[in-house]
Design a protein around this motif. Structure first.
Motif, PDB file in Angstrom:
ATOM      1  N   LEU A  17       0.824  -1.207   0.000  1.00 59.06           N
ATOM      2  CA  LEU A  17       0.000   0.000   0.000  1.00 59.06           C
ATOM      3  C   LEU A  17       0.861   1.261   0.000  1.00 59.06           C
ATOM      4  CD1 LEU A  17      -3.103   0.312  -0.006  1.00 59.06           C
ATOM      5  CD2 LEU A  17      -2.971   0.772   2.439  1.00 59.06           C
ATOM      6  N   LEU A  18       2.013   1.180   0.685  1.00 55.87           N
ATOM      7  CA  LEU A  18       2.902   2.353   0.786  1.00 55.87           C
ATOM      8  C   LEU A  18       3.559   2.716  -0.549  1.00 55.87           C
ATOM      9  CD1 LEU A  18       4.657   1.755   4.228  1.00 55.87           C
ATOM     10  CD2 LEU A  18       2.893   3.436   3.689  1.00 55.87           C
ATOM     11  N   LYS A  19       3.439   1.811  -1.538  1.00 55.83           N
ATOM     12  CA  LYS A  19       3.966   2.129  -2.870  1.00 55.83           C
ATOM     13  C   LYS A  19       3.248   3.327  -3.490  1.00 55.83           C
ATOM     14  CE  LYS A  19       5.650  -2.510  -4.028  1.00 55.83           C
ATOM     15  NZ  LYS A  19       5.446  -3.709  -4.872  1.00 55.83           N
ATOM     16  N   ASN A  20       2.052   3.620  -2.967  1.00 55.15           N
ATOM     17  CA  ASN A  20       1.300   4.781  -3.452  1.00 55.15           C
ATOM     18  C   ASN A  20       1.979   6.099  -3.075  1.00 55.15           C
ATOM     19  OD1 ASN A  20      -1.471   3.771  -4.612  1.00 55.15           O
ATOM     20  ND2 ASN A  20      -1.117   2.555  -2.783  1.00 55.15           N
ATOM     21  N   LEU A  21       2.993   6.021  -2.187  1.00 52.12           N
ATOM     22  CA  LEU A  21       3.737   7.223  -1.790  1.00 52.12           C
ATOM     23  C   LEU A  21       4.789   7.628  -2.820  1.00 52.12           C
ATOM     24  CD1 LEU A  21       4.433   6.877   2.051  1.00 52.12           C
ATOM     25  CD2 LEU A  21       3.360   8.823   0.921  1.00 52.12           C
ATOM     26  N   THR A  22       5.017   6.770  -3.834  1.00 49.18           N
ATOM     27  CA  THR A  22       6.080   7.050  -4.812  1.00 49.18           C
ATOM     28  C   THR A  22       5.841   8.368  -5.555  1.00 49.18           C
ATOM     29  OG1 THR A  22       4.906   5.612  -6.366  1.00 49.18           O
ATOM     30  CG2 THR A  22       6.781   4.653  -5.186  1.00 49.18           C
ATOM     31  N   VAL A  23       4.576   8.757  -5.721  1.00 47.50           N
ATOM     32  CA  VAL A  23       4.295  10.027  -6.411  1.00 47.50           C
ATOM     33  C   VAL A  23       4.728  11.226  -5.574  1.00 47.50           C
ATOM     34  CG1 VAL A  23       2.401   9.148  -7.825  1.00 47.50           C
ATOM     35  CG2 VAL A  23       1.909  10.022  -5.548  1.00 47.50           C
ATOM     36  N   TYR A  24       4.950  10.998  -4.281  1.00 47.47           N
ATOM     37  CA  TYR A  24       5.393  12.080  -3.387  1.00 47.47           C
ATOM     38  C   TYR A  24       6.855  11.888  -2.980  1.00 47.47           C
ATOM     39  CZ  TYR A  24       0.325  12.543  -3.042  1.00 47.47           C
ATOM     40  OH  TYR A  24      -1.008  12.674  -3.333  1.00 47.47           O
ATOM     41  N   LYS A  25       7.634  11.222  -3.838  1.00 51.68           N
ATOM     42  CA  LYS A  25       9.009  10.850  -3.463  1.00 51.68           C
ATOM     43  C   LYS A  25       9.878  12.068  -3.133  1.00 51.68           C
ATOM     44  CE  LYS A  25      10.279  10.303  -8.347  1.00 51.68           C
ATOM     45  NZ  LYS A  25      10.705   9.342  -9.385  1.00 51.68           N
ATOM     46  N   TRP A  26       9.678  13.181  -3.871  1.00 52.42           N
ATOM     47  CA  TRP A  26      10.510  14.360  -3.612  1.00 52.42           C
ATOM     48  C   TRP A  26      10.135  15.007  -2.274  1.00 52.42           C
ATOM     49  CZ3 TRP A  26      14.630  14.064  -6.180  1.00 52.42           C
ATOM     50  CH2 TRP A  26      14.637  13.596  -7.502  1.00 52.42           C
ATOM     51  N   ILE A  27       8.837  14.975  -1.955  1.00 52.09           N
ATOM     52  CA  ILE A  27       8.397  15.498  -0.652  1.00 52.09           C
ATOM     53  C   ILE A  27       8.941  14.622   0.461  1.00 52.09           C
ATOM     54  CG2 ILE A  27       6.369  15.906   0.828  1.00 52.09           C
ATOM     55  CD1 ILE A  27       4.801  16.685  -1.640  1.00 52.09           C
ATOM     56  N   GLY A  37      -2.213  13.464   1.030  1.00 57.36           N
ATOM     57  CA  GLY A  37      -2.305  13.147  -0.392  1.00 57.36           C
ATOM     58  C   GLY A  37      -2.367  11.648  -0.623  1.00 57.36           C
ATOM     59  N   PHE A  38      -1.575  10.908   0.148  1.00 56.15           N
ATOM     60  CA  PHE A  38      -1.586   9.442   0.084  1.00 56.15           C
ATOM     61  C   PHE A  38      -2.979   8.908   0.417  1.00 56.15           C
ATOM     62  CE2 PHE A  38      -1.458   5.703   2.882  1.00 56.15           C
ATOM     63  CZ  PHE A  38      -0.943   4.737   2.035  1.00 56.15           C
ATOM     64  N   GLY A  39      -3.575   9.426   1.519  1.00 53.56           N
ATOM     65  CA  GLY A  39      -4.917   8.994   1.930  1.00 53.56           C
ATOM     66  C   GLY A  39      -5.957   9.281   0.866  1.00 53.56           C
TER      67      GLY A  39
END
Length: 574
Positions: free
Chosen positions: A4-14, A83-85
Motif C-alpha cells: 500500500l505504501l507504494k502509493n507514496l512514490t508520487v510524493y518521493k521528492w516530498i 495526499g496518500f490517503g
C-alpha cells in the motif's frame, strides 16, 4: 502494508525533503547537550561570562534551526500523508465501482464503508509517524549512544543493561496486542452494519415498534467494540508506564554512579549533565519506536483489509470488443438459467424469448417468481449461470459493460434519487441533456405537473434519498431519468406500483408513442399495466409458464388466469 505504501512514490521528492529536514533536526538536537556541557565546564565553573554568552547564542541559533526544520518537516509529512490517503480512497472507490452486485454481497456495504474511511485513516496516521519517526528514531538512538560513549564509556554500561529490558517489554506487549487489532476492525464493521440498518430502516422499525429491540442490538454491537477496545488499550497502557519507569531508574542510576565518578575526578559536571541528556534522547528514541510498534500493527491490519478490496478481481469484467448495434433495439434470452452464489437451486431456469424494436414485452408472476432477477441480468448486474443474453444481436459477454449499459434505460423497482436539483437528477441519465430534453422527458413521465407547482421548478432541491417528494413522484422522476437517455431498450422493473390508475394509464399511453423505436421490457404486478403489451411472459417459480397476448393467455394459461382473477372482477375480465 508495504504494498500500500507504494502509493507514496508520487510524493518521493516530498518524502526525501522530509527525510533531509528530520535529519537536520536530529543533528541539531544531538549537538545541543554538547554545547550545554561546554557552557557548564568552561563557562559556569570558571566564571567566564563571555564564553557563556557566546555558546548560549550558538545554542539559541542551533535550537532555532532545529525548530524551523521540524515545522517544515511536519508540514510536508502531513501534505504527503494526506495526499496518500486521498489517492488510496480514490483508488478504492474507483475499484469498487467496477464490482458486480455479487462482489458487493461478498464484501458487504458496511465493511466497504469502514475500509474506505476508518482503515485508510489508520494507515494515513501511521504514514505521518513513519515519515517523522522512521528517520528521527534511529538517528537519535545511534547518535545519542555514540555521544554518550564519547562522554563516558564506563557509565554507558547502564544503558546497555536497560535497553534489553525496554525491548523485552515492547515485544511482550506487542505479541499480546496485535491479535486484538483485527478484532477491533471486525467489531467496527459490525457496529457500522447495525447503525446503517437502523438509519435506513427507521420507518419500518418505528412502524413495528421495534425501537427497544434495535437499541439492544446496537448496544450489543457497541459494547462488543468497547470491550475489545478496552482490552487493547489495557495491554497498550502498560507500555508507557514501563518505559517511563525504566527511563527514570536509568537516570537515577546515572546520577548515582556519575556522582561517584565526579568525586573520583573521572568525570566533569557538564559531561554528566550532557550524558543524562543523551540518555534521555536514547530513551525518547525508543519511546518513539514503541509508539510506531503500537500504531503499525493496527495499520497493518487496516492495510491488509484495504488490499483485500484492491486485490479482489470483479467477477464481471468490463471487457469485450463488439459494438452493440447489429440489430438495434432487440433483446434475446436463449436458454438462460441463473443461480445466486451459495444458493442450492436456480432462481431462473431455461428462459428463452425474443423482443424486437417497437414492441412492449411484459413480465408478470407471483412474488419470488424471479422477475427482478431476470431484468438484473440484462445490465449485467449479475452474469448468467448458463445460456446467452443478446442485446442488439450481440452476446453480453462479448462486449464491454459500458457499451451494454449505454443502450439501456433502467428504472429500478425502488426509485432512488440523489441530492441535487430535479434537473440534475433527470440529467443523471444523460449528462449533456438540454433543458428542452429534460422538460420533454418529465412531460412524458407525467412529472411536469408537480414540478411546475414547486417553488423553483426544475431547480428545486431534492433531499437525500428523495425524502421531500412522494413515492409516486420519485418513480416519475426515475422514469424521466431513463427517458432522457433515449436508449434502445427500456427496462421498467415494477416502476408504476406507486402511481394511481389514472396516472398509470396516462404514462403508458405517452410511453407507447415515445418508445416506438425501442424495445420496452415491463415488469409489473398489476394486470392492468400489462394488458396492452405485445407479449406477456408469465413466470412461475423461475420458469416460463406461458408467453402470449393478454387474450391468448387468458384463454390458455392457468397461471395467468389465476393472477387475473385475483385482481380483476368478472366484468373487467369480460
Amino acid at each position: 502494508m508495504l504494498k500500500l505504501l507504494k502509493n507514496l512514490t508520487v510524493y518521493k521528492w516530498i518524502v526525501l525533503a522530509v527525510v533531509g529536514l528530520v535529519f537536520v533536526q536530529s543533528m541539531a538536537d544531538l549537538y545541543l547537550p554538547t554545547l550545554m556541557s561546554d557552557i557548564i565546564d568552561k563557562g559556569v565553573v570558571v566564571g567566564d561570562k563571555n564564553y557563556i554568552i557566546k555558546i548560549g547564542g550558538l545554542m539559541l541559533l542551533v535550537a532555532a534551526f532545529g525548530v524551523c526544520a521540524s515545522i517544515v518537516a511536519s508540514y510536508y509529512s502531513s501534505k504527503a500523508a494526506m495526499g496518500f490517503g486521498r489517492d488510496v480512497r480514490r483508488k478504492v472507490f474507483n475499484h469498487v465501482e467496477g464490482f458486480s452486485l455479487q462482489d458487493f454481497d461478498e464484501v458487504g456495504t458496511a465493511s466497504l464503508i469502514t475500509r474506505t474511511t476508518n482503515d485508510i485513516t489508520q494507515v494515513q496516521q501511521v504514514v505521518i509517524m513513519l515519515l517523522r519517526m522512521v528517520v528521527s528514531a534511529p538517528i537519535m538512538f545511534v547518535g545519542g549512544l555514540i555521544m554518550a560513549l564519547s562522554k563516558d564509556a564506563k557509565l554507558s554500561l547502564i544503558i546497555v543493561a536497560t535497553i534489553p529490558v525496554l525491548m523485552g517489554a515492547v515485544i511482550l506487549i506487542m505479541t499480546k496486542g496485535i491479535p486484538l487489532f483485527k478484532l477491533v476492525q471486525t467489531r467496527l464493521d459490525r457496529l457500522n452494519l447495525v447503525l446503517r440498518e437502523n438509519l435506513t430502516g427507521i420507518r419500518v422499525i418505528r412502524a413495528f415498534n421495534r425501537e427497544k429491540q434495535e437499541k439492544v442490538r446496537l448496544q450489543k454491537a457497541n459494547k462488543d467494540l468497547m470491550d475489545v477496545s478496552i482490552k487493547v488499550n489495557k495491554v497498550m497502557a502498560f507500555l508507557m508506564p514501563v518505559m517511563m519507569l525504566v527511563m527514570n531508574l536509568t537516570v537515577v542510576g546515572i546520577i548515582w554512579f556519575g556522582g561517584i565518578r565526579i568525586d573520583n575526578g573521572g568525570m566533569q559536571i557538564g559531561d554528566l549533565m550532557a550524558f543524562i541528556q543523551y540518555v534521555m534522547q536514547i530513551m525518547f528514541a525508543l519511546v518513539m519506536a514503541s509508539m510506531m510498534f503500537v500504531m503499525i500493527p493496527r495499520a497493518a491490519v487496516s492495510a491488509k483489509r484495504i488490499n483485500e478490496v484492491l486485490d479482489k478481481k470483479p467477477t464481471i469484467l468490463n471487457e469485450g470488443a463488439k459494438a452493440v448495434d447489429q440489430e438495434r433495439g432487440t433483446l434475446e434470452f436463449d436458454k438462460v438459467s441463473f443461480t445466486y452464489p451459495g444458493a442450492e437451486e436456480p432462481v431462473l431456469s431455461n428462459i428463452s424469448f425474443r423482443a424486437k424494436s417497437g414492441e412492449i414485452t411484459a413480465i408478470i408472476g407471483g412474488t419470488g417468481a424471479g422477475k427482478s432477477t431476470l431484468v438484473n441480468l440484462i445490465p449485467r448486474f449479475y452474469d448468467v449461470t448458463s445460456g446467452t443474453i443478446r442485446v442488439n444481436g450481440v452476446d453480453l459477454k462479448e462486449t464491454s459493460i459500458d457499451e451494454v449499459r449505454s443502450k439501456i434505460g433502467y428504472v429500478p423497482q425502488k426509485a432512488l434519487l440523489f441530492t441535487g436539483t430535479i434537473a440534475e437528477n433527470i440529467r443523471f441519465g444523460k449528462e449533456d441533456a438540454t433543458q428542452e430534453e429534460i422538460e420533454h422527458a418529465a412531460r412524458i413521465a407525467q412529472a411536469e405537473d408537480f414540478i411546475s407547482k414547486m417553488e423553483n421548478g426544475y431547480e428545486s432541491e431534492i433531499s437525500q434519498g428523495g425524502s421531500n417528494v412522494s413515492g409516486g413522484q420519485k418513480q416519475r422522476l426515475s422514469i424521466a431519468r431513463a427517458l432522457v437517455r433515449k436508449p434502445d431498450i427500456y427496462i421498467f422493473d415494477d416502476s408504476f406500483s406507486a402511481l394511481d390508475y389514472k396516472t398509470d394509464a396516462s404514462l403508458r399511453a405517452a410511453l407507447k408513442e415515445e418508445t416506438k423505436n425501442a424495445t420496452m421490457l415491463l415488469v409489473a404486478q398489476r394486470v392492468s399495466t400489462v394488458v396492452d403489451a405485445d407479449r406477456i411472459i408469465v413466470l412461475d417459480k423461475g420458469e416460463i409458464a406461458g408467453i402470449g397476448t393478454h387474450k391468448e393467455l387468458l384463454e390458455e394459461n392457468e397461471v395467468y388466469r389465476e393472477i387475473v382473477k385475483s385482481q380483476l372482477s368478472e366484468e373487467e375480465i369480460a
